[in-house]
Design a protein around this motif. Structure first.
Motif, PDB file in Angstrom:
ATOM      1  N   THR A 233       0.935  -1.183  -0.025  1.00  0.00           N
ATOM      2  CA  THR A 233       0.170  -0.069  -0.157  1.00  0.00           C
ATOM      3  C   THR A 233       0.708   1.016   0.013  1.00  0.00           C
ATOM      4  O   THR A 233       0.516   2.170  -0.618  1.00  0.00           O
ATOM      5  CB  THR A 233      -1.014   0.086   1.312  1.00  0.00           C
TER       6      THR A 233
ATOM      7  N   GLN B 224       1.148   4.351  -2.669  1.00  0.00           N
ATOM      8  CA  GLN B 224       0.864   5.521  -2.181  1.00  0.00           C
ATOM      9  C   GLN B 224       2.222   6.385  -3.014  1.00  0.00           C
ATOM     10  O   GLN B 224       2.007   7.737  -3.502  1.00  0.00           O
ATOM     11  CB  GLN B 224       1.139   5.870  -0.909  1.00  0.00           C
TER      12      GLN B 224
ATOM     13  N   SER C 217       1.816   9.620  -5.839  1.00  0.00           N
ATOM     14  CA  SER C 217       2.055  10.974  -5.392  1.00  0.00           C
ATOM     15  C   SER C 217       3.426  11.454  -5.814  1.00  0.00           C
ATOM     16  O   SER C 217       4.132  12.374  -5.367  1.00  0.00           O
ATOM     17  CB  SER C 217       2.372  10.884  -3.967  1.00  0.00           C
TER      18      SER C 217
END
Length: 240
Positions: free
Chosen positions: A222, A226, A230
């Motif tokens: 996870t 991210q 980003s």
């Protein structure tokens, strides 16, 4: 002593033991033919010595060869054929072992999962042979930044996992940043003296007290996504 060398020595030793059967077997035959075996040995000592040395060398070499091939087979079963890193099956087994050990001895354990940024573009623009060169170069760069106790594996097409025993979250972050920086500086040559570079995005997670393998992997994965969502080329640490 490495496992492969140990297996070769074991098989060579077994071959040497089996070699004793040649002169002993012939002596046994002569015994059943009602020859006096001590006289036989005295009269033909050179022949029996030659038989012993010859069969020992032959069987030992054959045993070494068998052990060598067994070692190669064992390695192929746990290594990725392209990068030479460990494969997914080995990583899953090792992850389970390290999680159990970490809980039993109350020692830290961390996990890094990283993915090559925009890897599909490499295959689309330059072809799969160049894509393979990128995978190999990045794998080598990452592995060179790890300690011998740390395990790196190719767990997907362009996805990799790094298992860090005895490693706190802080040290795992430092390791991830070091790998990220090193990979970003790798230049892979292609046709016409051109080179390409690629970055990686990384997710980091450290084992919680009551956590299992699946949960640890899921948190690191996870964090990886991210990082990719980003801006890529960065390290994100799991906060859950």
């Amino acid at each position: 002593m490495t496992k492969k060398l140990s297996k070769r020595l074991i098989r060579a030793s077994q071959g040497a033991v089996f070699a004793l059967g040649a002169p002993l077997g012939w002596l046994l035959i002569r015994y059943f033919q009602e020859f006096a075996i001590w006289e036989e040995l005295a009269n033909y000592a050179g022949v029996y010595l030659y038989m012993l040395i010859g069969t020992t060398i032959t069987f030992s070499c054959f045993g070494w060869y068998v052990g060598h091939n067994e070692g190669l087979s064992d390695e192929l079963a746990i290594k990725d054929h392209l990068t030479g890193l460990y494969n997914l099956r080995y990583f899953q087994n090792r992850l389970a072992e390290e999680v159990a050990s970490s809980k039993r001895h109350q020692i830290p354990l961390s996990l890094i999962i990283y993915d090559i940024d925009y890897f599909k573009q490499v295959n689309d623009l330059y072809g799969h042979p160049v894509g393979d060169k990128v995978l190999i170069a990045i794998s080598d760069a990452a592995q060179n930044n790890l300690r011998s106790s740390e395990v790196i594996a190719r767990v997907g097409g362009e996805e990799f996992a790094v298992l860090l025993p005895f490693c706190s979250k802080e040290h795992a972050i430092q390791t991830a940043e070091r790998i990220r920086e090193t990979v970003s500086q790798v230049c892979i040559p292609i046709a016409n003296q051109a080179v390409i570079t690629r970055t990686i995005s990384l997710g980091v997670a450290s084992l919680h007290k009551d956590e299992n393998c699946d949960s640890l992997y899921r948190r690191a994965d996870t964090a990886l996504y991210q990082a990719k969502n980003s801006g890529r080329n960065k390290v994100i640490v799991s906060t859950t």
